[in-house]
Motif scaffolding. Structure first.
Motif, mmCIF file in Angstrom:
data_model
loop_
_atom_site.group_PDB
_atom_site.id
_atom_site.type_symbol
_atom_site.label_atom_id
_atom_site.label_comp_id
_atom_site.label_asym_id
_atom_site.label_seq_id
_atom_site.Cartn_x
_atom_site.Cartn_y
_atom_site.Cartn_z
ATOM 1 N N THR A 152 -8.680 2.447 2.459
ATOM 2 C CA THR A 152 -7.691 1.381 2.481
ATOM 3 C C THR A 152 -8.329 0.019 2.758
ATOM 4 O O THR A 152 -7.638 -0.992 2.750
ATOM 5 C CB THR A 152 -6.634 1.657 3.566
ATOM 6 O OG1 THR A 152 -7.283 1.876 4.807
ATOM 7 C CG2 THR A 152 -5.817 2.886 3.200
ATOM 8 N N HIS B 213 0.105 3.615 -9.597
ATOM 9 C CA HIS B 213 -0.355 3.533 -8.210
ATOM 10 C C HIS B 213 0.024 4.764 -7.393
ATOM 11 O O HIS B 213 -0.805 5.335 -6.664
ATOM 12 C CB HIS B 213 0.211 2.270 -7.559
ATOM 13 C CG HIS B 213 -0.495 1.875 -6.305
ATOM 14 N ND1 HIS B 213 -0.125 2.324 -5.068
ATOM 15 C CD2 HIS B 213 -1.579 1.079 -6.111
ATOM 16 C CE1 HIS B 213 -0.932 1.822 -4.165
ATOM 17 N NE2 HIS B 213 -1.822 1.057 -4.763
ATOM 18 N N THR C 274 -5.518 11.223 -4.941
ATOM 19 C CA THR C 274 -6.674 10.920 -4.096
ATOM 20 C C THR C 274 -6.534 11.587 -2.739
ATOM 21 O O THR C 274 -7.479 12.193 -2.217
ATOM 22 C CB THR C 274 -6.825 9.398 -3.911
ATOM 23 O OG1 THR C 274 -7.014 8.783 -5.190
ATOM 24 C CG2 THR C 274 -8.015 9.073 -3.018
ATOM 25 N N GLY D 46 -8.455 -3.486 0.833
ATOM 26 C CA GLY D 46 -7.556 -2.898 -0.149
ATOM 27 C C GLY D 46 -7.563 -3.534 -1.517
ATOM 28 O O GLY D 46 -6.605 -3.372 -2.282
ATOM 29 N N VAL E 295 0.842 -1.182 0.000
ATOM 30 C CA VAL E 295 0.000 0.000 0.000
ATOM 31 C C VAL E 295 0.883 1.239 0.000
ATOM 32 O O VAL E 295 1.851 1.331 0.758
ATOM 33 C CB VAL E 295 -0.934 0.015 1.228
ATOM 34 C CG1 VAL E 295 -1.740 1.294 1.274
ATOM 35 C CG2 VAL E 295 -1.856 -1.193 1.188
ATOM 36 N N ALA F 43 -2.651 7.444 -5.740
ATOM 37 C CA ALA F 43 -2.683 7.595 -4.282
ATOM 38 C C ALA F 43 -2.498 9.054 -3.880
ATOM 39 O O ALA F 43 -3.226 9.579 -3.027
ATOM 40 C CB ALA F 43 -1.598 6.723 -3.647
ATOM 41 N N SER G 189 -7.274 -1.039 -4.530
ATOM 42 C CA SER G 189 -5.937 -0.429 -4.554
ATOM 43 C C SER G 189 -4.927 -1.372 -5.182
ATOM 44 O O SER G 189 -4.035 -0.943 -5.928
ATOM 45 C CB SER G 189 -5.505 -0.059 -3.129
ATOM 46 O OG SER G 189 -4.178 0.402 -3.112
ATOM 47 N N TYR H 107 -1.830 6.263 1.071
ATOM 48 C CA TYR H 107 -2.982 5.566 1.616
ATOM 49 C C TYR H 107 -2.796 5.300 3.107
ATOM 50 O O TYR H 107 -3.747 5.321 3.885
ATOM 51 C CB TYR H 107 -3.211 4.247 0.882
ATOM 52 C CG TYR H 107 -3.857 4.411 -0.469
ATOM 53 C CD1 TYR H 107 -5.091 5.037 -0.592
ATOM 54 C CD2 TYR H 107 -3.232 3.954 -1.617
ATOM 55 C CE1 TYR H 107 -5.695 5.201 -1.825
ATOM 56 C CE2 TYR H 107 -3.829 4.114 -2.862
ATOM 57 C CZ TYR H 107 -5.057 4.737 -2.951
ATOM 58 O OH TYR H 107 -5.640 4.889 -4.176
#
Length: 218
Positions: free
Chosen positions: A58, A94, A101, A83, A3, A98, A86, A7
């Motif tokens: 998440t 990615h 967002t 997740g 992650v 992230a 994601s 996030y």
């Protein structure tokens, strides 16, 4: 795939609600509001509607049934598996997704993203992600939006760019001096052989009449 730190920051910025039943009802109400708002769009364009909570980005969010056709995973799996969405985002996109967002959440602004996901079958698909914040007294309560499959459009654009580059490369590689002219016999494009022959750059040639190139005067 791990992650992204953006996030992780979301988990510390927002506090999960303790009453899970109440949270689920809130999710369901949010999705219903989203469907009421975008229902016609969903029917006509087959987009995926979703309602995402800042403190749940998440872990899970609610999505409409069309998500299975887009990703290969049923809607309920996104609610149950931490997740999941994601992890579907392409590794090269990615970090950008992230960060954008997180910025939208902090600033309470709209999301308008285009990025790739990897489906359950291993296919790469391009999606457009548009969402608007639903704000409370002091912060963003949730985001409501839709995901649209734009793979065919992106592939068409890329195919056009590839074909255009291939043609340009061929045009420049030809040994004959060539020029493309408009209806008034003004040059709009030349190849490398012509530029070498007359000792001029493309910028110097474009706009000239053909006879100015041949005879050196108007």
């Amino acid at each position: 795939m791990s992650v992204h730190p953006a996030y992780e920051e979301l988990k510390h910025r927002y506090h999960p609600q303790e009453n899970q039943a109440a949270t689920d009802r809130e999710f369901e109400n949010a999705l219903q509001e989203c469907e009421d708002r975008y229902g016609r769009l969903s029917k006509n364009l087959q987009v995926v509607l979703y309602a995402a909570f800042p403190d749940k980005l998440t872990s899970k969010f609610f999505v409409s049934k069309h998500v299975e056709r887009l990703t290969g995973y049923p809607a309920v799996q996104f609610q149950q598996e931490s997740g999941l969405f994601s992890r579907l985002i392409h590794p090269q996109d990615h970090e950008r997704v992230a960060e954008e967002t997180l910025t939208a959440i902090k600033r309470q602004t709209r999301l308008n993203l285009e990025y790739r996901i990897i489906t359950r079958d291993g296919l790469v698909r391009w999606i457009r992600d548009k969402a608007s914040p639903v704000t409370g007294e002091e912060s963003t309560k949730r985001f409501e939006g839709f995901l649209e499959d734009i793979t065919d459009s992106i592939n068409s654009e890329q195919a056009i760019k590839t074909a255009s580059k291939r043609w340009q490369d061929t045009f420049n590689a030809m040994s004959e001096a060539l020029a493309i002219m408009d209806k008034d016999c003004r040059i709009i494009q030349s190849n490398q052989a012509l530029r070498t022959l007359v000792g001029k750059t493309e910028e110097e040639i474009v706009g000239l009449n053909c006879w100015e190139i041949i005879h050196g005067s108007s």
